[in-house]
Every structure is written in structure tokens, then in C-alpha cells.
Design a protein around this motif. Structure first.
Motif, PDB file in Angstrom:
ATOM      1  N   PRO A   1      46.658 -90.678  24.999  1.00  0.00           N
ATOM      2  CA  PRO A   1      45.927 -91.027  23.813  1.00  0.00           C
ATOM      3  C   PRO A   1      46.305 -90.770  22.410  1.00  0.00           C
ATOM      4  O   PRO A   1      46.715 -89.690  22.250  1.00  0.00           O
ATOM      5  N   THR A   2      45.778 -91.783  21.613  1.00  0.00           N
ATOM      6  CA  THR A   2      46.287 -91.505  20.123  1.00  0.00           C
ATOM      7  C   THR A   2      45.011 -91.984  19.574  1.00  0.00           C
ATOM      8  O   THR A   2      44.087 -92.613  20.267  1.00  0.00           O
ATOM      9  N   MET A   3      44.702 -91.958  18.225  1.00  0.00           N
ATOM     10  CA  MET A   3      43.303 -92.480  17.713  1.00  0.00           C
ATOM     11  C   MET A   3      43.448 -93.993  17.798  1.00  0.00           C
ATOM     12  O   MET A   3      42.506 -94.678  17.566  1.00  0.00           O
TER      13      MET A   3
ATOM     14  N   GLY B   1      41.811 -82.534  29.073  1.00  0.00           N
ATOM     15  CA  GLY B   1      43.217 -82.434  29.219  1.00  0.00           C
ATOM     16  C   GLY B   1      43.827 -83.332  28.545  1.00  0.00           C
ATOM     17  O   GLY B   1      43.424 -84.009  27.655  1.00  0.00           O
ATOM     18  N   ARG B   2      45.061 -83.738  29.227  1.00  0.00           N
ATOM     19  CA  ARG B   2      46.322 -84.525  28.346  1.00  0.00           C
ATOM     20  C   ARG B   2      45.765 -85.917  27.839  1.00  0.00           C
ATOM     21  O   ARG B   2      45.960 -86.308  26.755  1.00  0.00           O
ATOM     22  N   TYR B   3      44.941 -86.434  28.924  1.00  0.00           N
ATOM     23  CA  TYR B   3      44.502 -87.994  28.450  1.00  0.00           C
ATOM     24  C   TYR B   3      43.111 -88.231  27.987  1.00  0.00           C
ATOM     25  O   TYR B   3      42.288 -89.117  28.046  1.00  0.00           O
ATOM     26  N   GLY B   4      42.268 -86.815  27.539  1.00  0.00           N
ATOM     27  CA  GLY B   4      40.912 -86.975  26.928  1.00  0.00           C
ATOM     28  C   GLY B   4      41.325 -87.411  25.377  1.00  0.00           C
ATOM     29  O   GLY B   4      42.411 -86.923  24.722  1.00  0.00           O
ATOM     30  N   ILE B   5      40.548 -87.956  24.690  1.00  0.00           N
ATOM     31  CA  ILE B   5      40.466 -88.344  23.227  1.00  0.00           C
ATOM     32  C   ILE B   5      40.456 -86.954  22.402  1.00  0.00           C
ATOM     33  O   ILE B   5      41.431 -87.008  21.316  1.00  0.00           O
ATOM     34  N   PRO B   6      40.033 -85.777  22.857  1.00  0.00           N
ATOM     35  CA  PRO B   6      40.118 -84.519  21.969  1.00  0.00           C
ATOM     36  C   PRO B   6      41.449 -84.098  21.856  1.00  0.00           C
ATOM     37  O   PRO B   6      41.708 -83.489  20.772  1.00  0.00           O
ATOM     38  N   THR B   7      42.488 -84.213  22.700  1.00  0.00           N
ATOM     39  CA  THR B   7      43.852 -84.097  22.552  1.00  0.00           C
ATOM     40  C   THR B   7      44.256 -84.790  21.224  1.00  0.00           C
ATOM     41  O   THR B   7      45.160 -84.239  20.435  1.00  0.00           O
ATOM     42  N   ALA B   8      44.032 -86.279  21.151  1.00  0.00           N
ATOM     43  CA  ALA B   8      44.643 -86.864  20.004  1.00  0.00           C
ATOM     44  C   ALA B   8      43.862 -86.372  18.779  1.00  0.00           C
ATOM     45  O   ALA B   8      44.492 -86.554  17.839  1.00  0.00           O
TER      46      ALA B   8
ATOM     47  N   GLY C   1      46.837 -79.550  15.091  1.00  0.00           N
ATOM     48  CA  GLY C   1      46.764 -78.409  16.327  1.00  0.00           C
ATOM     49  C   GLY C   1      47.476 -78.937  17.657  1.00  0.00           C
ATOM     50  O   GLY C   1      47.812 -80.025  17.680  1.00  0.00           O
ATOM     51  N   THR C   2      47.154 -78.172  18.590  1.00  0.00           N
ATOM     52  CA  THR C   2      47.717 -78.611  19.983  1.00  0.00           C
ATOM     53  C   THR C   2      46.859 -78.003  20.932  1.00  0.00           C
ATOM     54  O   THR C   2      46.342 -76.952  21.062  1.00  0.00           O
ATOM     55  N   ASN C   3      46.467 -78.938  21.885  1.00  0.00           N
ATOM     56  CA  ASN C   3      45.492 -78.378  23.199  1.00  0.00           C
ATOM     57  C   ASN C   3      46.254 -77.714  23.948  1.00  0.00           C
ATOM     58  O   ASN C   3      47.422 -78.167  24.532  1.00  0.00           O
ATOM     59  N   ILE C   4      45.672 -76.698  24.418  1.00  0.00           N
ATOM     60  CA  ILE C   4      46.458 -75.829  25.371  1.00  0.00           C
ATOM     61  C   ILE C   4      46.344 -76.565  26.732  1.00  0.00           C
ATOM     62  O   ILE C   4      47.218 -76.066  27.581  1.00  0.00           O
ATOM     63  N   MET C   5      45.323 -77.349  27.125  1.00  0.00           N
ATOM     64  CA  MET C   5      45.603 -78.239  28.350  1.00  0.00           C
ATOM     65  C   MET C   5      46.356 -79.048  28.298  1.00  0.00           C
ATOM     66  O   MET C   5      46.006 -80.308  29.090  1.00  0.00           O
ATOM     67  N   ASP C   6      47.297 -79.622  27.313  1.00  0.00           N
ATOM     68  CA  ASP C   6      47.902 -80.842  27.251  1.00  0.00           C
ATOM     69  C   ASP C   6      48.683 -80.834  28.513  1.00  0.00           C
ATOM     70  O   ASP C   6      49.350 -82.035  28.678  1.00  0.00           O
ATOM     71  N   ASP C   7      49.052 -80.113  29.350  1.00  0.00           N
ATOM     72  CA  ASP C   7      49.602 -80.190  30.558  1.00  0.00           C
ATOM     73  C   ASP C   7      48.792 -80.390  31.484  1.00  0.00           C
ATOM     74  O   ASP C   7      49.391 -80.666  33.068  1.00  0.00           O
ATOM     75  N   VAL C   8      47.815 -80.748  31.536  1.00  0.00           N
ATOM     76  CA  VAL C   8      46.836 -80.986  32.753  1.00  0.00           C
ATOM     77  C   VAL C   8      46.584 -82.578  32.598  1.00  0.00           C
ATOM     78  O   VAL C   8      46.075 -82.863  31.690  1.00  0.00           O
ATOM     79  N   GLU C   9      47.243 -83.038  33.575  1.00  0.00           N
ATOM     80  CA  GLU C   9      47.470 -84.467  33.648  1.00  0.00           C
ATOM     81  C   GLU C   9      46.174 -85.203  34.038  1.00  0.00           C
ATOM     82  O   GLU C   9      45.865 -86.028  35.100  1.00  0.00           O
ATOM     83  N   LYS C  10      44.861 -85.066  33.230  1.00  0.00           N
ATOM     84  CA  LYS C  10      43.535 -85.428  33.496  1.00  0.00           C
ATOM     85  C   LYS C  10      43.179 -85.949  32.055  1.00  0.00           C
ATOM     86  O   LYS C  10      43.331 -85.401  30.931  1.00  0.00           O
ATOM     87  N   SER C  11      41.915 -86.351  32.155  1.00  0.00           N
ATOM     88  CA  SER C  11      40.990 -86.806  31.069  1.00  0.00           C
ATOM     89  C   SER C  11      40.117 -85.514  30.506  1.00  0.00           C
ATOM     90  O   SER C  11      40.465 -84.850  29.923  1.00  0.00           O
ATOM     91  N   TRP C  12      38.898 -85.660  31.291  1.00  0.00           N
ATOM     92  CA  TRP C  12      38.033 -84.854  31.360  1.00  0.00           C
ATOM     93  C   TRP C  12      38.057 -84.101  32.566  1.00  0.00           C
ATOM     94  O   TRP C  12      38.060 -84.904  33.686  1.00  0.00           O
ATOM     95  N   THR C  13      38.177 -82.866  32.724  1.00  0.00           N
ATOM     96  CA  THR C  13      38.246 -82.130  34.145  1.00  0.00           C
ATOM     97  C   THR C  13      37.869 -80.770  33.931  1.00  0.00           C
ATOM     98  O   THR C  13      37.755 -80.061  33.019  1.00  0.00           O
ATOM     99  N   GLU C  14      37.843 -80.224  35.144  1.00  0.00           N
ATOM    100  CA  GLU C  14      37.360 -78.961  35.536  1.00  0.00           C
ATOM    101  C   GLU C  14      38.695 -78.069  35.780  1.00  0.00           C
ATOM    102  O   GLU C  14      39.683 -78.580  36.535  1.00  0.00           O
ATOM    103  N   VAL C  15      38.791 -76.862  35.009  1.00  0.00           N
ATOM    104  CA  VAL C  15      39.887 -75.815  35.174  1.00  0.00           C
ATOM    105  C   VAL C  15      39.329 -74.477  35.741  1.00  0.00           C
ATOM    106  O   VAL C  15      38.359 -74.300  35.485  1.00  0.00           O
ATOM    107  N   SER C  16      40.553 -73.681  36.018  1.00  0.00           N
ATOM    108  CA  SER C  16      40.057 -72.280  35.967  1.00  0.00           C
ATOM    109  C   SER C  16      40.076 -71.527  34.688  1.00  0.00           C
ATOM    110  O   SER C  16      40.792 -71.810  33.854  1.00  0.00           O
TER     111      SER C  16
END
Length: 319
Positions: free
Chosen positions: A151-153, A214-221, A228-243
Motif C-alpha cells: 500500500p501507499t497513501m 505487516g507489509r500490506y497494512g496502511i501503517p507501512t505506507a 521511516g521503515t517498518n521492521i515488519m515489512d518482510d511479513v506478507e500480511k496486513s495486520w497479523t500476530e507475530v512472535s
């Protein structure tokens, strides 16, 4: 004199007829992997969630709405939105059932995947179509039902512009988006070129495992728009649970707290500060937290002011 007046009246009548014809023309918009045609502007619309409802309010569509859903159940209704919706009823505190939408005699539902609808669930564009309820899907959420680019704005801008077409208020939508683009350009001009964008983690909720974007959520955009850069950009999800392990390993310099629900932002920050496992995370050591209300961290009109807040936190000397 008579002929001039007659001609003027005739011209006005012709203009009114042409304007009415333009409003009556069918409009087709792209919604996720579908094309949706509206023969006329909806008159009994329902929106789900606080951010989608604010898009409707930004376009002054209250008089076309019969209510909204999915806000109080998540405790995301604030005074600004409360003033906007005024007398409109909340038809369901969380996701609406099909019966709720039918009971309101709705002709339009503005929702998204995991924003009021679930793939294979009771309420989808396919299940509502036989009842004459047309659905426009939030662009960010399309990743749940199809492949799409990061996503982008522009995703949020496209939604506003499409709503403008659907409700025949294109000029209002275009003016809004032009203003948002101008504000965004001004923020980015202040930031300038960033050699090393700060590492950012979005903390929504959860203690045993964090829920994040993750990568596909609007917070990344939004994070990228703020330099800045989202450290979860490599997670191929929108909103998701991680460890927590990758969070600790990637060592964010800034943590964005999404503020909503039963657990307050202050409690989330206290949890991060008190847990020994996080003591070496740069953001925790340096107390670099940014709190964004839920409505700012999900696609909607408040994204631009949220990007300004992020940019100030990421690059205080520039802002």
C-alpha cells in the motif's frame, strides 16, 4: 423583453435537465477484484468502523446514511466522530449481521475485509447482492481476497475518490484529496532525503504475542511517508500476530502504539518498559514511543495528521 426572459428560462431548464441526466448516469468503480456499477447514488448507506465512517463524514454524506456499525464494540468513538455522526444510530457495536443491514433497508455498505466482513462469512458482496445492497471494499483490505501491491497513501485517496464517484460528489472528493496531497508533500519536503530511515515497530496489542502491521497494512505506507521503515515489512500480511523474537532481533528505534480498546496506550508502554526481555530495544531504552489513536492508524482522513506526528517523532530536527 419577453423573448429574452423565455430564452433565459429555457436555458435554465435545459441546464437542470442536463445536470439531472448526469446524476442519473450509471457510475462504475473498481472494488478489489470487482467492478461495481451504481445506477444512482445510494440513499441508505451504512459504513463499518470508525475510519470508514470518517471517510463518509469527510465527504459530508451523513444525509445519505441510515447508520454505522463496528465502532463502540472496539471503543474507538471519540468526540470528533461523535459530533460528526450526531443522530445517526449505531446499528451494531461490532461486525453487523446480514439481518442488521436488511433491517435498516440499506442500499450500500462501505466495509472492508476484516473491517466488517470476513472471507466466506455471512456478510460479503456476494451474500448482500441478492438483496440490492451494493458493497464498496476498503482498498487496503483487498489483500485478504486478492494479490495486490504494497500500500501507499494513494490507497486511501482512491477510496475517497471512488466514494465521490459513487455518491456523485466528485468535486468535493477531488478537493479533499488535492488538499491531503499538498499537506503530505509539505511534510516530506521538510523531512528531505533520509539516508538511514529509523526502524519502526507498530504495537497494536497482545502480550504473549504482539499484534502488528505487516507489509500490506496502511501503517507501512504511513511510516514510509514519514521517512521511516517498518521492521515488519518482510511479513506478507496486513495486520497479523507475530512472535517477540524478531521484534527484539530487529531492534526498533521507535515504537508506534495503537491506542484503543480495554488496554490503554500507557499500559502498553508500561508493559514494554517493565519486561526484561525488551530492555535492550533502542526504542525502549530511549523512550521513543508514538501514540496513534486507532482512527489514525487505519485508512482514513486522519492519516495525514498522523504522518505529521510520525515525521516529528522520527526527525525532530527537521519538523
Amino acid at each position: 423583453m419577453f423573448s429574452r426572459i423565455s430564452l433565459s428560462v429555457a436555458a435554465l431548464l435545459v441546464g437542470s435537465v442536463l445536470a439531472g441526466a448526469a446524476l442519473a448516469e450509471p457510475v462504475t468503480v473498481h472494488s478489489c477484484n470487482r467492478d461495481v456499477t451504481f445506477d444512482k447514488a445510494p440513499e441508505r448507506a451504512i459504513s463499518n468502523d470508525v475510519n470508514l465512517t470518517e471517510m463518509m463524514l469527510a465527504l459530508k454524506l451523513q444525509d445519505r446514511m441510515v447508520g454505522y456499525t463496528g465502532i463502540s464494540g472496539w471503543k474507538t468513538l471519540d468526540e470528533k466522530l461523535r459530533e460528526g455522526v450526531k443522530e445517526l444510530p449505531e446499528l451494531s457495536p461490532k461486525y453487523p449481521s446480514k439481518e442488521v443491514l436488511l433491517g435498516a433497508n440499506a442500499d450500500f455498505f462501505f466495509a472492508g475485509w476484516n473491517y466488517g466482513m470476513k472471507a466466506g462469512g455471512e456478510v460479503t458482496p456476494e451474500t448482500l447482492a441478492p438483496f440490492g445492497i451494493k458493497v464498496y471494499e476498503l482498498t487496503e483490505s483487498c489483500i485478504f481476497v486478492m494479490q495486490k501491491d504494497k500500500p501507499t497513501m494513494d490507497d486511501m485517496f482512491v477510496d475517497l475518490l471512488n466514494l465521490g464517484k459513487i455518491f456523485r460528489v466528485e468535486d468535493k472528493a477531488e478537493a479533499l484529496v488535492t488538499g491531503y496531497r499538498k499537506q503530505l508533500a509539505e511534510i516530506q519536503a521538510k523531512i528531505g532525503h533520509v539516508d538511514q530511515p529509523p526502524r519502526v515497530f507498530v504495537y497494536d496489542s497482545g502480550e504473549e504475542k504482539p499484534f502488528t502491521s505487516g507489509r500490506y497494512g496502511i501503517p507501512t505506507a504511513m511510516i514510509e511517508a514519514a521517512g521511516g521503515t517498518n521492521i515488519m515489512d518482510d511479513v506478507e500480511k496486513s495486520w497479523t500476530e507475530v512472535s517477540w523474537e524478531p521484534v527484539i532481533e530487529k531492534n526498533p528505534e521507535v515504537i508506534v502504539i495503537v491506542d484503543y480498546g480495554q488496554v490503554t496506550a500507557a499500559q502498553k508502554i508500561a508493559f514494554l518498559k517493565s519486561n526484561p526481555a525488551f530492555k535492550n530495544i533502542d526504542a525502549v531504552k530511549n523512550d521513543r514511543f508514538v501514540v496513534l489513536p486507532y482512527v489514525e492508524a487505519t485508512p482514513g482522513p486522519r492519516n495525514i495528521e498522523a504522518i505529521a506526528a510520525l515525521a516529528k517523532a522520527f526527525h525532530p530536527s527537521s519538523m
